[in-house]
Scaffold this active site. Structure first.
Site, short mmCIF file in Angstrom:
data_model
loop_
_atom_site.label_atom_id
_atom_site.label_comp_id
_atom_site.label_asym_id
_atom_site.label_seq_id
_atom_site.Cartn_x
_atom_site.Cartn_y
_atom_site.Cartn_z
N ARG A 29 -0.72 71.43 -59.59
CA ARG A 29 -0.29 70.16 -59.58
C ARG A 29 -1.35 69.22 -58.97
O ARG A 29 -1.57 67.84 -59.44
CB ARG A 29 1.02 70.32 -58.57
CG ARG A 29 1.65 68.88 -58.49
CD ARG A 29 2.67 68.71 -59.75
NE ARG A 29 3.21 67.20 -59.49
CZ ARG A 29 4.50 67.10 -59.82
NH1 ARG A 29 5.24 68.07 -60.32
NH2 ARG A 29 5.13 66.21 -59.70
N ILE B 295 6.84 62.99 -59.53
CA ILE B 295 6.40 62.43 -58.18
C ILE B 295 4.84 62.51 -58.08
O ILE B 295 4.27 63.24 -58.26
CB ILE B 295 6.67 63.60 -56.78
CG1 ILE B 295 8.44 63.68 -57.04
CG2 ILE B 295 6.56 62.58 -55.57
CD1 ILE B 295 9.36 62.17 -57.04
N ASN C 268 8.01 51.18 -58.16
CA ASN C 268 9.01 51.98 -58.91
C ASN C 268 10.26 51.26 -59.16
O ASN C 268 10.80 50.50 -58.31
CB ASN C 268 9.08 53.14 -58.22
CG ASN C 268 10.21 54.15 -58.90
OD1 ASN C 268 10.03 54.59 -60.13
ND2 ASN C 268 11.18 54.76 -58.03
N THR C 269 11.11 51.68 -60.25
CA THR C 269 12.38 51.20 -60.26
C THR C 269 13.40 52.42 -60.37
O THR C 269 13.13 53.68 -60.83
CB THR C 269 12.70 50.23 -61.61
OG1 THR C 269 14.06 49.97 -61.79
CG2 THR C 269 12.22 51.04 -62.77
N HIS C 270 14.43 52.12 -59.44
CA HIS C 270 15.40 53.33 -59.39
C HIS C 270 16.93 52.87 -59.46
O HIS C 270 17.29 51.79 -58.95
CB HIS C 270 15.30 53.79 -57.97
CG HIS C 270 16.09 55.04 -57.62
ND1 HIS C 270 15.89 56.25 -57.87
CD2 HIS C 270 17.29 54.88 -56.62
CE1 HIS C 270 16.72 57.19 -57.50
NE2 HIS C 270 17.67 56.41 -56.74
N ASP D 213 5.97 54.58 -51.63
CA ASP D 213 5.01 55.13 -50.43
C ASP D 213 5.00 56.93 -50.57
O ASP D 213 5.17 57.29 -51.77
CB ASP D 213 5.80 54.68 -49.28
CG ASP D 213 6.97 55.29 -48.90
OD1 ASP D 213 7.64 54.92 -47.97
OD2 ASP D 213 7.47 56.20 -49.74
N GLY E 293 6.95 58.96 -49.71
CA GLY E 293 8.40 59.50 -49.72
C GLY E 293 8.71 59.34 -51.03
O GLY E 293 7.99 59.17 -51.98
N ASP F 276 11.30 57.50 -53.26
CA ASP F 276 12.26 56.35 -53.46
C ASP F 276 12.41 55.86 -51.99
O ASP F 276 13.40 55.36 -51.55
CB ASP F 276 13.55 57.06 -53.98
CG ASP F 276 13.28 57.34 -55.49
OD1 ASP F 276 14.20 58.32 -55.67
OD2 ASP F 276 12.38 56.92 -56.01
#
Ligand code: GRF
Length: 205
Positions: free
Chosen positions: A67, A94, A109-111, A143, A145, A147
């Site tokens: 990874r 991720i 990011n968009t969530h 960051d 984490g 989301d």
């Protein structure tokens, strides 16, 4: 400003950015998409980029021994385009510590949920399962984490009774209509005005 957009699927958020830039022009909008990256081949998001004449790259986890090596490859492939901002729009991986070290503070990011509620890969389904009456979408900086980064903007979407009939498909489409507009507006402002991140607060002058 130079944008790299990362996708994993249909790429309608990417398409909204492409359309806004085509309509307003790079100078007025304040940004151009210099490349589109993906974690898989054969997705509509890559086809959208190709139709727009935007260079693409693909970094598949299974092509790397670990990874971390995938993370390095994604970082280098993205860095090759010297982006000012990286936009994760439906990118379903991720990113690792090398990517964050390189692009942290300029990775958006968009969530499809109102963070901090319902983070992760099933935000729409989880919101429905919880029985919320409103949900929506969140555009935020990434960051270390999942989301959890500083929130830039949010949009609210009402939940309807019929949304419970198709496991959130219709709801997600309604969220995406708001999300695309929000992302285009936010990315343009970040690109044109610049910004400061002060703890959990994002200041766009
Ligand atoms: C978006 O709702 C995004 O927030 C979520 O997946 C969807 C991607 O849609 N992670 P698209 O690929 O931009 O059409």
């Amino acid at each position: 400003k130079r944008l790299v957009v990362l996708v994993s699927g249909s790429g309608t958020n990417l398409q909204a950015l492409l359309d806004a830039i085509a309509m307003r022009g790079t100078a007025v909008y304040g940004a151009e998409i210099v490349a589109v990256g993906a974690d898989r081949t054969g997705i509509e998001g890559l086809a959208r980029a190709e139709r727009a004449g935007v260079p693409t790259f693909v970094c598949r986890v299974k092509d790397y021994a670990s990874r971390d090596e995938w993370d390095t490859a994604l970082t280098e492939a993205t860095a090759a385009y010297e982006p000012d901002l990286v936009i994760s729009a439906g990118f379903m991986k991720i990113v690792g510590k090398e990517f964050l070290a390189r692009f942290g503070g300029r990775l958006v990011n968009t969530h499809p949920a109102l963070l901090p509620s319902f983070p992760g890969a099933h935000g729409v389904r989880d919101a429905l399962a919880h029985g919320v009456k409103v949900t929506g979408c969140t555009v935020h900086f990434v960051d270390d984490g999942v989301d959890t980064g500083p929130i830039i903007a949010q949009g609210v979407v009402d939940v309807r009774d019929e949304d419970y009939e198709d496991e959130g498909g219709a709801l997600h489409e309604r969220i995406k209509e708001v999300e695309r507009r929000l992302l285009v507006e936010v990315v343009g402002r970040l690109a044109r005005n610049g910004y400061r991140i002060e703890g959990r607060k994002v200041v766009i002058p």
